[in-house]
Design a protein around this motif. Sequence first.
Motif, mmCIF file in Angstrom:
data_model
loop_
_atom_site.group_PDB
_atom_site.id
_atom_site.type_symbol
_atom_site.label_atom_id
_atom_site.label_comp_id
_atom_site.label_asym_id
_atom_site.label_seq_id
_atom_site.Cartn_x
_atom_site.Cartn_y
_atom_site.Cartn_z
ATOM 1 N N LEU A 1 28.454 -8.874 32.002
ATOM 2 C CA LEU A 1 29.186 -8.119 30.989
ATOM 3 C C LEU A 1 30.126 -7.152 31.693
ATOM 4 O O LEU A 1 29.684 -6.246 32.412
ATOM 5 C CB LEU A 1 28.218 -7.373 30.075
ATOM 6 N N ARG A 2 31.436 -7.338 31.513
ATOM 7 C CA ARG A 2 32.432 -6.538 32.219
ATOM 8 C C ARG A 2 33.423 -5.951 31.219
ATOM 9 O O ARG A 2 33.383 -6.255 30.032
ATOM 10 C CB ARG A 2 33.184 -7.400 33.242
ATOM 11 N N THR A 3 34.302 -5.102 31.755
ATOM 12 C CA THR A 3 35.365 -4.509 30.938
ATOM 13 C C THR A 3 36.706 -4.849 31.557
ATOM 14 O O THR A 3 36.835 -4.917 32.779
ATOM 15 C CB THR A 3 35.201 -2.983 30.850
ATOM 16 N N LYS A 4 37.699 -5.080 30.710
ATOM 17 C CA LYS A 4 39.036 -5.404 31.202
ATOM 18 C C LYS A 4 40.011 -4.245 31.029
ATOM 19 O O LYS A 4 41.215 -4.408 31.215
ATOM 20 C CB LYS A 4 39.578 -6.631 30.486
ATOM 21 N N ALA A 5 39.491 -3.065 30.665
ATOM 22 C CA ALA A 5 40.332 -1.873 30.527
ATOM 23 C C ALA A 5 39.425 -0.652 30.654
ATOM 24 O O ALA A 5 38.218 -0.726 30.416
ATOM 25 C CB ALA A 5 41.069 -1.866 29.177
ATOM 26 N N PRO A 6 39.982 0.503 31.029
ATOM 27 C CA PRO A 6 39.164 1.709 31.145
ATOM 28 C C PRO A 6 38.548 2.165 29.832
ATOM 29 O O PRO A 6 37.633 2.993 29.843
ATOM 30 C CB PRO A 6 40.161 2.755 31.678
ATOM 31 N N VAL A 7 39.013 1.671 28.706
ATOM 32 C CA VAL A 7 38.491 2.111 27.409
ATOM 33 C C VAL A 7 37.378 1.196 26.917
ATOM 34 O O VAL A 7 37.101 1.123 25.726
ATOM 35 C CB VAL A 7 39.626 2.173 26.367
ATOM 36 N N ASP A 8 36.724 0.467 27.825
ATOM 37 C CA ASP A 8 35.583 -0.389 27.503
ATOM 38 C C ASP A 8 35.950 -1.496 26.515
ATOM 39 O O ASP A 8 35.330 -1.663 25.467
ATOM 40 C CB ASP A 8 34.420 0.443 26.948
ATOM 41 N N ILE A 9 36.978 -2.267 26.845
ATOM 42 C CA ILE A 9 37.258 -3.510 26.115
ATOM 43 C C ILE A 9 36.472 -4.596 26.840
ATOM 44 O O ILE A 9 36.876 -5.070 27.900
ATOM 45 C CB ILE A 9 38.765 -3.820 26.085
ATOM 46 N N MET A 10 35.334 -4.975 26.279
ATOM 47 C CA MET A 10 34.355 -5.780 26.989
ATOM 48 C C MET A 10 34.655 -7.269 26.888
ATOM 49 O O MET A 10 35.322 -7.727 25.964
ATOM 50 C CB MET A 10 32.951 -5.498 26.446
ATOM 51 N N TYR A 11 34.150 -8.005 27.865
ATOM 52 C CA TYR A 11 34.143 -9.467 27.819
ATOM 53 C C TYR A 11 32.976 -9.946 28.679
ATOM 54 O O TYR A 11 32.424 -9.192 29.483
ATOM 55 C CB TYR A 11 35.474 -10.057 28.298
#
Length: 417
Positions: free
Chosen positions: A113-123
């Motif tokens: 579980l990762r984020t693609k932006a500093p605002v925690d847009i997860m994928y």
Amino acid sequence: MKSVLRVLERVRNVPGLGRYVIALAIVVALGLAATGYAFSRYGWDLPWQDSNLVAAEFEKAPSIRPESRHEVRIAGVRVGTIVSAEPQPNGNARVVMSLDPGHKIYTNARAVLRTKAPVDIMYVALDPGGPPGKPLSDDGAIPVSQTKRLREPWETLNKLDERAQSALTSLINQADAALAGAPQHLPKGLRATDATMATFRPVVEQLQTRRENIAQLVTSLAQISAAVGQDDQRLARLTSALQQALHVLANRDDELSATLAQVPGLTKDLRHAMTGTSTLTKQLSPTLDALHASSEELPPALSRLSQTVKAAGKVVEDAAPVVEKAKPVVADLRPLASDINGALGELKPVTGHLPSATKRIVPWMEDLAAFVYQTSSAASLADKNGGLARSNIDFDLLDQADGAIPDTARAGRKAGN
């Protein structure tokens, strides 16, 4: 059918109605196309579209909102979305993902579980696995041991003690204050960094030159090695010469043994000499350090002494006339020296009482000084402006009849009465 024909007939007969119907049809078509494109980009699964549901258990699933349609990626390519996330009785989070058809998931699959932006847009980054793993069943799930989640910054900060958290908060505040003046101060720092990097340029050029020389050296060694490998005859002669040298050494083994027998005594003497030298250096080191410190302090001291001698020379030159004039005075004072010596003997009993008298007088020094000052002011015939004449004027304060008048006038009036 008749109703359709009737509508078409009306569209043809009513002026302008055909244009309105065509415009409305175009608007509706564009709206349907835009809606379809938006739904396709948003990732909605059509009811008739096949999908593959895969579940995975995570320790925690922060910032996961199924309605946001978070992406699922395999090797960085989007292959599906997250459709649900639910907590489990054991405290873990079960995340269900909908994958596009054609993607097989095995029991050795892994999910991160990762984020693609500093605002925690997860994928979810999914590794589908493969043999020797078996295909994952429909009701199966990737276990929590094969999943990882994103660590939130506050989780790391909570593991710090109170002092570390306070220091980090102060650091962030100071960084905020420092960055507030970045437009004024940062360009200067960057220019200084540029100047520093410019000074490193000769070093980098020298390193590049050294790298090129090493490359040439390696190439030369390779060529030498290749030449040696190809020159078998010379190598054979070199080996034969080495064998002959070793044979000669073997024949003179006794002489070599005798020489080596003398080596231990020589090494012992050298060891004693080196030990003595080491002791001497240990004794000389403090002396040299002291001399070094003295050599650093001696020049300033000599400089100050030179200045003192120059000043003393001027004093001696200025005092020469005074000494010449003082010689007759000293000669006249010589007869008094014998009388002073006799008087000192008589003053000795008096000096014994001086400490106690001084001790008694000291508390009254301020009053005595005031008395002397006032007495001097009253009795002196001069002030700061020079000498002056003083007089005393008497006023009879008891006689208020005639006011302040001279004594002679008052005496004459009294005589008339």
